[in-house]
Design an enzyme around this catalytic site. Structure first.
Site, PDB file in Angstrom:
ATOM      1  N   HIS A   1       0.797  -1.227   0.000  1.00 24.40           N
ATOM      2  CA  HIS A   1       0.000   0.000   0.000  1.00 24.40           C
ATOM      3  C   HIS A   1       0.829   1.276   0.000  1.00 24.40           C
ATOM      4  CE1 HIS A   1      -3.985  -1.894   0.785  1.00 24.40           C
ATOM      5  NE2 HIS A   1      -3.225  -2.821   1.330  1.00 24.40           N
TER       6      HIS A   1
ATOM      7  N   LYS B   1      -8.001  14.555   4.316  1.00 23.13           N
ATOM      8  CA  LYS B   1      -7.259  13.284   4.374  1.00 23.13           C
ATOM      9  C   LYS B   1      -6.208  13.455   5.459  1.00 23.13           C
ATOM     10  CE  LYS B   1      -6.108  13.884  -0.055  1.00 23.13           C
ATOM     11  NZ  LYS B   1      -6.390  12.643  -0.754  1.00 23.13           N
ATOM     12  N   ARG B   2      -5.452  12.393   5.782  1.00 25.73           N
ATOM     13  CA  ARG B   2      -4.383  12.563   6.759  1.00 25.73           C
ATOM     14  C   ARG B   2      -3.427  13.666   6.305  1.00 25.73           C
ATOM     15  NH1 ARG B   2      -3.949   8.850  11.140  1.00 25.73           N
ATOM     16  NH2 ARG B   2      -1.948   9.880  11.519  1.00 25.73           N
TER      17      ARG B   2
ATOM     18  N   LYS C   1       1.177  14.499   0.718  1.00 24.29           N
ATOM     19  CA  LYS C   1      -0.196  14.793   0.287  1.00 24.29           C
ATOM     20  C   LYS C   1      -0.372  16.285   0.019  1.00 24.29           C
ATOM     21  CE  LYS C   1      -2.158  10.872   2.903  1.00 24.29           C
ATOM     22  NZ  LYS C   1      -2.895  10.053   1.930  1.00 24.29           N
TER      23      LYS C   1
ATOM     24  N   THR D   1      -8.375   6.752  -1.814  1.00 28.44           N
ATOM     25  CA  THR D   1      -9.732   6.236  -1.929  1.00 28.44           C
ATOM     26  C   THR D   1     -10.724   7.366  -1.690  1.00 28.44           C
ATOM     27  OG1 THR D   1      -9.399   5.445   0.320  1.00 28.44           O
ATOM     28  CG2 THR D   1      -9.372   3.796  -1.420  1.00 28.44           C
TER      29      THR D   1
ATOM     30  N   LYS E   1     -14.499   8.523  -3.425  1.00 25.85           N
ATOM     31  CA  LYS E   1     -15.710   8.904  -2.686  1.00 25.85           C
ATOM     32  C   LYS E   1     -16.219  10.260  -3.172  1.00 25.85           C
ATOM     33  CE  LYS E   1     -13.643   6.237   1.006  1.00 25.85           C
ATOM     34  NZ  LYS E   1     -12.751   6.287   2.187  1.00 25.85           N
TER      35      LYS E   1
HETATM   36  C1  NBG Z   1      -2.442   3.806   1.962  1.00 21.66           C
HETATM   37  C2  NBG Z   1      -2.073   4.676   0.772  1.00 21.66           C
HETATM   38  C3  NBG Z   1      -3.297   5.155   0.011  1.00 21.66           C
HETATM   39  C4  NBG Z   1      -4.173   3.966  -0.337  1.00 21.66           C
HETATM   40  C5  NBG Z   1      -4.483   3.170   0.920  1.00 21.66           C
HETATM   41  C6  NBG Z   1      -5.312   1.949   0.630  1.00 21.66           C
HETATM   42  C7  NBG Z   1      -0.917   3.093   3.744  1.00 21.66           C
HETATM   43  C8  NBG Z   1       0.338   2.385   4.075  1.00 21.66           C
HETATM   44  N1  NBG Z   1      -1.224   3.207   2.468  1.00 21.66           N
HETATM   45  O1  NBG Z   1      -2.903   5.812  -1.160  1.00 21.66           O
HETATM   46  O2  NBG Z   1      -1.308   5.770   1.203  1.00 21.66           O
HETATM   47  O3  NBG Z   1      -5.356   4.395  -0.938  1.00 21.66           O
HETATM   48  O4  NBG Z   1      -3.294   2.743   1.536  1.00 21.66           O
HETATM   49  O5  NBG Z   1      -4.701   1.165  -0.324  1.00 21.66           O
HETATM   50  O6  NBG Z   1      -1.602   3.531   4.636  1.00 21.66           O
END
Ligand code: NBG
Length: 805
Positions: free
Chosen positions: A358, A545-546, A551, A653, A657
């Site tokens: 991820h 988002k975080r 980001k 994701t 949304k």
């Molecule tokens: C996160 C990514 C996102 C991705 C999500 C779900 C981690 C390690 N990865 O871009 O930063 O959408 O995973 O796949 O949290």
């Protein structure tokens, strides 16, 4: 869909209220009514669970175990009422009893058992598996404290503990009889028995893993799967009596407290690896308990079945490297306890396990000190060593292979590399968007890809349309159904049919009205929480988002500051009214991210209190961005900010949304954005900035200097000086940390390089907003093209290509 009998329902609720609260419906408070309604739905879910389990036993279907350290399941009540198709019926029935459903839903618990996209993805996958009738089990941890609640005080993030269990959690049921003993530390003795090498583990410390089961009810209410959340408990409930008698009560309780501590907290890091011993213990605890539970069920279900058929009945998917130890743990169980030989155990393990990566950020790729693994998990370490030795000896020797040896080893330079372990021990490795999977193949894991190209694939992420469209946006949902029927609820590709209405003014007006109503809902939330009123006729430009450097919330901040500067010099600056909405949590130890929050809040103060500027725009930092408020935010948004440095966001994701709810993406060519652009049409999104190749070239070149960027652009230069020249002193500080981030050549995510193109793209987007009809058409193209991003599609791909269902 299930039948709903209103009178029966009212009777049931009244009955539960009488038993549990000794009250009549008209006497109960919202909490009591909420508890009764939850109990009612839990009853339905349990009945469905029994039927599902029976079916799966009969058809012996393969089960998928999804291992994840995070499950952001969110509030369940409304979700399940939607899945059962009875939300509106229940609302009506309750109101006849004098109870307002919305008051109840506002009390629902939002368990924060995850950080962000990774944890929410796991939950969307559970929802989709249940909705598609796939026997899927989530394996996770029952953290006593979820992700902290964020408070903003004078612009600073304050973290408060999330004691989500303090009043009990009505959805879970403990299964103490299925508890599993997990062993840490100790010594391994080797001996021979009947000519076979055996291992004895002694002097270890045990902790009990007690499963708590949460029902996962699929759409339609027929299928119900389960999420197993393990809680750590002491094995011995006795005190250390010797210490107790001495009066040293802390010492008497030491073992108990240590055991309980194991699953006390979720590590609040998103895309970084904290590398703490407790975290390694948590990871081992999860996989050990999970594997044991799988094998117990398996042995009950498949008596006499040959072990080699295990992968025909069980699939294990690991959500990132966090559960990577599932590989040596399964090996240990099969060899040491079931008596299998290495080669057979290895064949079974690798055919069972699939691995999803991820992230490409190096700081998030887990590595553990070898010595720590050896000390904490002595037998597991031996198995990892053997896996590593066998892997390395299969790679040709010689100078040409040195790099491959080095980059693919599990144990190297004193470290145990969990990504390498995951790849070697799995039959399938995938990324979470097209571009991300390509980067894995050709960059991050290229040595593995050269050796075993067949293992690599892509599974672009998706999100649950039940939660993020049907539940989050009832206005838009009913509009869609009115025009194309409700087939889209189980086949999101049907949204394509909406394209037929792109010249239909009546439809486009209705779309506008739905958006406007959703903006009013969000504005009411903001007014209540933050006491700021926003203009619901303004453009809602949203970045939630975080908070993380990659980001690039700094781009958003600089954009707003630049607008402020422009309006100050030219009060007639041409722009539609805009409400900027930013939200997200910063990891408590991530100072820059926290400083960015403060920076945005300071800009917000300046903007919102300026008599002229505030007429054109407002800036809101949403406190405690979480699943519950996200469901108001996405539907109200016009612009979806997806502005990570190209190549860095694995997928995203939130972007999906937003799209599903008709927001237009302002984004870089990164992660799933690219696939979003392809599906809504490039003309219905706004792209800016460097692409991933340009980013890597710039990084490789090593000549990028943020100050040069600033010096060649007067607006940037001004903003950089404003960071530290007292402009923000009335909100308490200068932003030296951010200034230094740029000035010391640190701008590793190229904020200043991409800024001019970002700002220009934003201005162009604002021009398109002026044409109302055209904007609605763009929104429509996004909704209509979003079918691909249903997690149902993602799960079908996993089912077919990874799990062999
Ligand atoms: C996160 C990514 C996102 C991705 C999500 C779900 C981690 C390690 N990865 O871009 O930063 O959408 O995973 O796949 O949290």
């Amino acid at each position: 869909m299930r039948e709903f009998n209103k009178e029966l329902f009212k009777e049931r609720i009244a009955g539960i209220l009488l038993l549990d609260a000794d009250k009549k419906p008209e006497e109960c408070n919202a909490q009591e009514a909420m508890d009764a309604l939850t109990k009612y739905v839990v009853g339905i879910a349990s009945a469905a669970k029994i039927q599902t389990t029976k079916r799966h036993i009969d058809d012996k279907s393969k089960k998928v175990y999804y291992f994840s350290m995070e499950f952001l399941i969110g509030p369940l009540l409304e979700n399940y009422l939607v899945n059962l198709g009875i939300l509106e019926d229940v609302r009506e029935a309750l109101s006849e009893m004098g109870i307002c459903l919305d008051d109840l839903l506002a009390l629902d618990i939002d368990p924060g058992l995850g950080n962000g996209g990774l944890g929410r993805l796991a939950s969307c996958f559970l929802d989709s598996m249940a909705s598609l009738g796939i026997g899927g089990v989530g394996m996770g941890l029952r953290y006593e404290f979820g992700l902290f609640r964020q408070k903003i005080e004078s612009g600073y993030q304050i973290e408060e503990p999330d004691a989500w269990l303090k009043n009990g959690y009505p959805w879970e049921s403990a299964a103490p009889n299925d508890a599993i003993e997990v062993k840490f530390g100790g010594v391994i003795d080797r001996y021979f028995e009947n000519g076979k090498l055996r291992f004895n583990h002694r002097d270890y410390e045990s902790i009990l893993a007690v499963p708590y089961l949460v029902p996962i009810l699929g759409y339609g209410g027929e299928e119900c799967n389960a999420l197993h959340l393990y809680r750590s408990m002491p094995v011995n409930t006795e005190l250390d009596l010797e210490a107790f008698n001495r009066g040293d009560y802390a010492a008497a309780m030491k073992k108990q407290s240590e055991a309980v501590a194991l699953t006390s907290i979720l590590y609040p890091n998103d895309n970084t690896d904290a590398g703490k011993i407790l975290r390694l213990k948590q990871e081992y605890f999860l996989v050990c308990a999970g594997v044991e539970s799988i094998l117990r069920t398996y042995k009950k279900r498949f008596v006499g079945e040959e072990w080699k058929n295990f992968p025909d009945h069980v699939a294990i998917q690991t959500n990132d490297t966090h559960p990577a130890l599932v590989i040596p743990v399964l090996m240990r169980r099969l060899m040491d306890d079931e008596g299998l030989e290495w080669d057979d155990a290895w064949d079974i393990t690798t055919r069972t396990v699939g691995f999803t990566n991820h992230t490409v950020l190096p700081e998030a790729l887990e590595k553990w000190p070898q010595g720590l693994v050896q000390k904490l998990l002595p037998r597991i370490y031996m198995i990892i060593e053997e896996i590593d030795n066998r892997w390395r000896s299969a790679i040709p020797q010689g100078p040409n292979y040195r790099d491959i040896q080095r980059w693919t080893a599990v144990l190297w330079g004193g470290e145990a590399k969990m990504a390498n372990l995951s790849i070697i021990g799995s039959h399938s490795v995938n990324g979470v968007s097209e571009i991300h999977s390509e980067i894995l193949k050709h960059d991050v894991f290229r040595e593995f890809y050269d050796l075993q190209p067949w293992k690599f694939g892509n599974k672009t992420n998706g999100v649950s349309p039940r939660r993020f469209l049907m539940q989050a946006n009832p206005k838009l949902s009913s509009l869609i159904t009115e025009y194309i029927g409700d087939g889209w609820k189980t086949d999101l590709d049907e949204l394509e049919k909406l394209k037929a209405f792109s010249e239909d003014d009546a439809f486009l007006d209705r779309l506008y009205d739905a958006k406007k109503a959703n903006k009013e809902r969000l504005a009411a939330y903001i007014a209540e929480k933050q006491e700021i009123s926003v203009d619901t006729d303004s453009v809602f430009d949203v970045h939630v988002k975080r908070i993380h450097a990659y980001k690039r919330q700094l781009l958003t901040a600089l954009k707003i500051l630049n607008l402020y500067n422009r309006i100050k010099t030219n009060p007639n600056y041409d722009m539609p009214n805009v409400t900027f909405i930013v939200g997200g949590k910063a990891a408590p130890g991530y100072d820059l991210a926290k400083e960015i929050i403060k920076f945005i809040c300071s800009i917000a103060d300046k903007v919102n209190s300026d008599p002229i500027v505030s007429k054109k725009m407002k800036v809101i930092f949403i406190e405690n961005f979480s699943l519950s408020n996200a469901q108001f935010i996405y539907p109200a948004s016009d612009i979806s900010e997806q502005i990570s440095t190209a190549g860095k966001e694995a997928s995203g994701t939130g972007n999906m949304k937003f799209m599903m709810n008709g927001a237009v993406t302002l984004g870089t060519m990164d992660g799933a954005n690219i696939e979003i652009f392809e599906r809504c049409g490039y003309e219905n999104a706004k792209i800016f900035g460097m692409n991933a190749d340009e980013v890597s070239a710039l990084a490789r070149g090593g000549e990028y200097n943020a100050l040069n960027e600033a010096n060649s652009d007067p607006e940037l230069k001004l903003m950089l000086s404003q960071l530290v020249d007292g402009t923000f002193e009335d909100s308490g500080q200068n932003f030296w940390m951010i200034y230094d981030y740029f000035a010391n050549g640190n701008d590793q995510y190229f904020v200043l390089r991409d800024f001019p193109s970002y700002f220009k793209a934003w201005e162009e987007l604002m021009q398109s907003y002026k044409d109302k009809k055209h904007w609605q058409q763009m929104a429509l193209a996004n909704i209509a093209g979003s079918g691909f991003f249903s997690s149902d599609r993602t799960i079908k791909e996993y089912a077919k290509e990874v799990w062999g269902l």
